[in-house]
Scaffold this motif. Structure first.
Motif, PDB file in Angstrom:
ATOM      1  N   ARG A  56      32.185 -58.210  33.282  1.00 51.48           N
ATOM      2  CA  ARG A  56      33.704 -57.728  33.134  1.00 51.48           C
ATOM      3  C   ARG A  56      33.539 -56.091  33.465  1.00 51.48           C
ATOM      4  NH1 ARG A  56      36.670 -57.635  28.088  1.00 51.48           N
ATOM      5  NH2 ARG A  56      38.444 -58.119  29.332  1.00 51.48           N
ATOM      6  N   ASP A  62      40.309 -64.287  29.577  1.00 48.37           N
ATOM      7  CA  ASP A  62      40.086 -62.888  29.874  1.00 48.37           C
ATOM      8  C   ASP A  62      40.701 -61.963  28.791  1.00 48.37           C
ATOM      9  OD1 ASP A  62      38.790 -61.037  31.350  1.00 48.37           O
ATOM     10  OD2 ASP A  62      40.652 -60.413  32.091  1.00 48.37           O
ATOM     11  N   ALA A  63      41.910 -62.410  28.428  1.00 46.42           N
ATOM     12  CA  ALA A  63      42.938 -61.793  27.597  1.00 46.42           C
ATOM     13  C   ALA A  63      42.357 -61.950  26.023  1.00 46.42           C
ATOM     14  CB  ALA A  63      44.148 -62.077  27.523  1.00 46.42           C
ATOM     15  N   ALA A 120      42.834 -66.586  33.014  1.00 46.74           N
ATOM     16  CA  ALA A 120      43.742 -65.426  32.453  1.00 46.74           C
ATOM     17  C   ALA A 120      43.620 -65.169  30.993  1.00 46.74           C
ATOM     18  CB  ALA A 120      45.065 -65.378  33.142  1.00 46.74           C
ATOM     19  N   ASP A 130      43.325 -70.718  29.964  1.00 46.99           N
ATOM     20  CA  ASP A 130      42.818 -70.735  31.248  1.00 46.99           C
ATOM     21  C   ASP A 130      42.172 -69.278  31.426  1.00 46.99           C
ATOM     22  OD1 ASP A 130      44.739 -68.911  31.365  1.00 46.99           O
ATOM     23  OD2 ASP A 130      45.949 -69.753  32.656  1.00 46.99           O
ATOM     24  N   GLY A 140      37.324 -56.340  37.115  1.00 54.02           N
ATOM     25  CA  GLY A 140      37.651 -57.577  36.514  1.00 54.02           C
ATOM     26  C   GLY A 140      36.583 -58.423  36.052  1.00 54.02           C
TER      27      GLY A 140
END
Length: 252
Positions: free
Chosen positions: A179, A116-117, A113, A111, A191
């Motif tokens: 980012r 992004d990780a 998040a 997903d 973010g």
């Protein structure tokens, strides 16, 4: 043509930048957009001279701007994707000449998040801005666009209450994003910020949610130099960007 005040922000200062170092060129600041400064003087023709990958909006907050391979598209509030002529103007946008320094295959099932990780593992964010491009399949996308506003312009939070949301599954296309570290808040949004266009250039928008599919390939690069072009007009001069209370300097 109106004059612009250029503010140059430099991270990782050196006397000579390495050949791979990317530049980010940004029109105005997010805090001005938040306060309804929706008309700018920079044209997409000018923007094209500064980069070939990016995102933003067009004058009047008219939809979502997506820049891929030097071509400029607007995702309108009705979901249509329109190629834009060079004379189109923007109040807020950012572009870079994109050359990835890191490439990797994106795992499926992530997903927003999780993506992004995963991106942070490929190129640790540290204190630099990063540009991201992902080409491939997306199992699910939740996208939005906003309608053109008319003066007197409302703040962005009010304009976003009119957003149209589109959902799609199993789309092939390109995700464009940046980012930003926490210290950039106000100049941009800290973010990750993504816009999307499908391969046929018929669907897209600002990404609210996603699930990655397969295959998908990511490219990332670190931004070492940033130029922010501040508009020289009455609307920007009257805006009141948020200011943080600075920490006191140590006494010597």
């Amino acid at each position: 043509m109106r004059r612009f005040l250029a503010a140059v922000l430099i991270a990782g200062m050196t006397n000579s930048f390495p050949a791979w170092a990317a530049d980010l060129y940004q029109v105005s600041i997010l805090d001005a957009l938040m306060q309804g400064v929706y008309d700018g003087q920079v044209t997409l023709g000018q923007l094209a001279r500064e980069g070939d990958l990016g995102l933003g909006t067009t004058n009047g907050l008219d939809g979502e701007l997506v820049v891929i391979d030097g071509s400029f598209y607007r995702v309108s509030v009705d979901g249509s994707v329109i190629p834009l002529p060079p004379e189109t103007r923007t109040p807020f946008a950012m572009v870079t000449r994109f050359v990835p320094t890191v490439t990797a295959t994106v795992p499926s099932g992530l997903d927003l998040a999780g993506l992004d990780a995963w991106l942070a593992q490929q190129l640790p964010p540290a204190n630099h801005i990063q540009a991201v491009r992902i080409d491939g399949r997306f199992a699910r996308l939740k996208l939005r666009s906003v309608p053109r506003q008319t003066p007197p312009y409302p703040p962005l939070t009010t304009a976003l209450t009119q957003q149209a949301v589109f959902e799609a599954q199993d789309l092939d296309g390109t995700l464009v994003g940046f980012r930003f570290p926490a210290y950039a808040q106000g100049i941009n949004a800290s973010g990750t910020h993504f816009h999307f266009l499908n391969t046929d250039r018929t669907q897209g928008g600002h990404v609210l949610a996603l699930v990655t599919g397969a295959p998908a390939q990511a490219g990332l690069t670190q931004i070492n130099r940033v130029v922010v072009d501040l508009p020289d007009d009455a609307a920007f001069a009257a805006a009141a960007p948020r200011t943080a209370t600075p920490a006191p300097l140590p006494r010597t």
